[in-house]
Design an enzyme around this catalytic site. Sequence first.
Site, short mmCIF file in Angstrom:
data_model
loop_
_atom_site.label_atom_id
_atom_site.label_comp_id
_atom_site.label_asym_id
_atom_site.label_seq_id
_atom_site.Cartn_x
_atom_site.Cartn_y
_atom_site.Cartn_z
N ASP A 192 46.82 37.76 40.09
CA ASP A 192 47.10 36.33 39.89
C ASP A 192 46.46 35.84 38.59
OD1 ASP A 192 48.34 36.33 42.41
OD2 ASP A 192 46.50 35.70 43.41
N ASP A 224 43.83 38.88 48.61
CA ASP A 224 43.14 37.90 47.78
C ASP A 224 41.66 37.95 48.08
OD1 ASP A 224 45.39 36.87 46.42
OD2 ASP A 224 45.86 35.53 48.08
#
Length: 159
Positions: A139, A121
């Site tokens: 995402d 991330d």
Amino acid sequence: MNMTQYSLTKYFSLTALVILIDQITKLIMEAKFQFGEFKPITVFFNLVLTYNPGAAFGFLAQHDGWQRWFFTTLSLLASVFIVIYMRKSRHLPRLCLGLAFILGGAIGNLIDRVRIGRVVDFLDFYVGNSHWPAFNIADSAIFIGVAILLVDEFSKKKP
């Protein structure tokens, strides 16, 4: 090639593009940043390298590793289901578009789980000291896909 095959080809091409962009951005972040290192971009956004061994918002991240295989299996099953559903729904373009984004995101994060056991991330949005959990392109694609599916569902004419 008939029109039906062409239609699915463009959706699977979108899926491949999402995966490619997701993986390239993650590899760049891992090459340029150390874990936890961040670079402010705006007053509300940083780039930061972090890893998530769990699911969305770090769900189950604190466990001892079993969740890697659980989420890997779940992603594989979801991806197979999405492909089958897209084939059956090829005549519904907005549905296939949303599913193509979701599939790309699912596979993008699946690659991370298989490759390094956790998801990379790096997008960090915040207000003051309140940070949204860091996320990535995969995402974002899943979010976009779900939004398209919701718009599709709510725009249907009710009897």
